[in-house]
Scaffold this active site. Structure first.
Site, mmCIF file in Angstrom:
data_model
loop_
_atom_site.group_PDB
_atom_site.id
_atom_site.type_symbol
_atom_site.label_atom_id
_atom_site.label_comp_id
_atom_site.label_asym_id
_atom_site.label_seq_id
_atom_site.Cartn_x
_atom_site.Cartn_y
_atom_site.Cartn_z
ATOM 1 N N ASP A 18 3.301 23.459 76.465
ATOM 2 C CA ASP A 18 3.277 24.416 77.576
ATOM 3 C C ASP A 18 3.967 23.732 78.756
ATOM 4 O O ASP A 18 4.197 22.526 78.742
ATOM 5 C CB ASP A 18 1.814 24.757 77.941
ATOM 6 N N SER A 19 4.219 24.515 79.826
ATOM 7 C CA SER A 19 4.796 23.929 81.028
ATOM 8 C C SER A 19 3.803 22.985 81.706
ATOM 9 O O SER A 19 4.187 22.236 82.599
ATOM 10 C CB SER A 19 5.156 25.031 82.014
ATOM 11 N N TYR A 50 7.360 26.826 84.952
ATOM 12 C CA TYR A 50 8.546 27.395 84.312
ATOM 13 C C TYR A 50 8.892 28.755 84.939
ATOM 14 O O TYR A 50 10.020 29.207 84.856
ATOM 15 C CB TYR A 50 8.293 27.626 82.818
ATOM 16 N N GLY A 51 7.864 29.389 85.549
ATOM 17 C CA GLY A 51 8.024 30.746 86.053
ATOM 18 C C GLY A 51 9.127 30.901 87.088
ATOM 19 O O GLY A 51 9.671 31.987 87.247
ATOM 20 N N CYS A 81 2.919 29.044 75.702
ATOM 21 C CA CYS A 81 3.381 29.422 77.031
ATOM 22 C C CYS A 81 4.126 30.751 76.913
ATOM 23 O O CYS A 81 5.101 30.844 76.146
ATOM 24 C CB CYS A 81 4.319 28.327 77.546
ATOM 25 N N ASN A 82 3.659 31.762 77.627
ATOM 26 C CA ASN A 82 4.314 33.075 77.575
ATOM 27 C C ASN A 82 5.749 32.987 78.086
ATOM 28 O O ASN A 82 6.668 33.588 77.538
ATOM 29 C CB ASN A 82 3.542 34.082 78.436
ATOM 30 N N THR A 83 5.920 32.229 79.186
ATOM 31 C CA THR A 83 7.229 32.142 79.832
ATOM 32 C C THR A 83 8.249 31.507 78.885
ATOM 33 O O THR A 83 9.367 32.010 78.738
ATOM 34 C CB THR A 83 7.106 31.318 81.128
ATOM 35 N N GLU A 162 -2.850 24.193 88.106
ATOM 36 C CA GLU A 162 -2.509 22.798 87.806
ATOM 37 C C GLU A 162 -3.253 21.873 88.790
ATOM 38 O O GLU A 162 -3.782 20.855 88.407
ATOM 39 C CB GLU A 162 -0.991 22.559 87.906
ATOM 40 N N CYS A 197 -0.418 34.784 80.928
ATOM 41 C CA CYS A 197 0.016 33.398 81.129
ATOM 42 C C CYS A 197 -1.137 32.535 80.627
ATOM 43 O O CYS A 197 -2.303 32.826 80.932
ATOM 44 C CB CYS A 197 0.269 33.140 82.618
ATOM 45 N N THR A 198 -0.817 31.490 79.863
ATOM 46 C CA THR A 198 -1.893 30.721 79.226
ATOM 47 C C THR A 198 -2.709 29.904 80.237
ATOM 48 O O THR A 198 -3.772 29.389 79.904
ATOM 49 C CB THR A 198 -1.336 29.796 78.127
ATOM 50 N N HIS A 199 -2.209 29.794 81.471
ATOM 51 C CA HIS A 199 -3.019 29.124 82.501
ATOM 52 C C HIS A 199 -4.201 30.001 82.943
ATOM 53 O O HIS A 199 -5.227 29.489 83.382
ATOM 54 C CB HIS A 199 -2.177 28.823 83.745
#
Ligand code: DGL
Length: 281
Positions: A18-19, A50-51, A81-83, A162, A197-199
């Protein structure tokens, strides 16, 4: 480097990236559904979010990370990560056609199946929501279901999550931001919210609090982490790569930012303490 199924075996690890720390929300489902697998988690926190990157930048990062994970012997890769999925899964599949590869996309289909009034809010990064792959998905699901999708880019939310994973107290800032993004969707009458978004599953409690402050009606939250782990299990079975009989499954982490950050995210978000190394891939 190429990937062939002949060169790998069930004993090889699965790579997940993921980012940043968001993919840990997918990793926890993988650990539950595939408890005997060795796992490598790669957080590209040095390049997060990444967005706000261009599609080309996200593709370049995804290809570099996949190459690294395959160098480490990965038998399958999860783009948690969706992005990165929206931007780069096509390029990854083109480069590694034989590789069991699973991506994450906002759960529009499950949302269309559960919404009662046909109004669905989608929370995701701007890059995900403007990606061609996502727009095509929206078109297909809207046509098939009559559901209306209201898109809400959540600029800045990944950065806050984050920071939270670092133990920094950004709760107030997170609540204010969620209020700003979610209140207009509730005012439009959505009864379902997609966490695209996985976050975002890591702020699910705060999202639920924001919702409760506005409405007593039940609002369904849709997260695809569990479905992604199920798809991974299916692909491993289809390639005869599922591992069993592993009494001590290994987990290790790599990050392109500070080791502390990923260590604290593992501990704070999942109560795990794997070895973590810094890399500059
Ligand atoms: N977890 C990533 C996703 O699912 C966050 C992307 C970002 O870094 O902006 O989209």
């Amino acid at each position: 480097m190429t990937f062939t199924l002949r060169d790998t075996s069930p004993g090889a690890p699965i790579g997940v990236f993921d980012s940043g720390v968001g993919g840990l929300s997918v990793l926890r489902h993988i650990r539950t559904q595939l408890p005997q697998e060795d796992l490598i988690y790669f957080a590209d926190s040095g390049y997060a979010p990444y967005g706000d990157k261009t599609e080309q930048q996200v593709i370049a990062r995804s290809l570099a990370i996949a190459a690294y994970l395959l160098d480490q012997g990965a038998k399958a890769i999860v783009v948690a990560c969706n992005t990165a999925t929206v931007a780069a899964i096509k390029a990854l599949r083109a480069r590694y056609p034989a590789l069991p590869l699973v991506g994450v996309e906002p759960g529009l289909k499950p949302a269309a199946a559960v919404t009662r009034n046909g109004k669905v809010g989608v929370l995701a990064t701007s890059r995900t929501l403007s990606g061609e792959k996502f727009l095509l998905l929206r078109e297909q699901i809207s046509a098939a279901s009559q559901a209306q999708f209201l898109l809400q880019p959540c600029v800045g939310l990944v950065e806050l999550i984050e920071q939270c994973s670092l133990g920094q107290d950004s709760n107030d800032a997170t609540s204010m931001m969620l209020e700003r993004y979610i209140a207009p969707l509730l005012a439009e009458g959505v009864d379902t919210l997609v966490l695209g978004c996985t976050h975002y599953p890591f702020v699910q409690d705060a999202i639920e609090r924001t919702v409760r402050a506005h409405t007593a009606s039940p609002i369904t939250l849709v997260d695809t982490g569990e479905a992604v782990a199920r798809q991974l299990a299916r692909l491993l079975d289809a390639a005869s790569l599922r591992r069993d009989g592993n009494p001590a499954p290994q987990l290790r982490g790599y990050t392109t930012a500070g080791v502390d950050m990923l260590e604290q995210a593992f501990a704070g978000l999942l109560d795990l303490h794997p070895p973590v190394e810094h890399l500059s891939v």
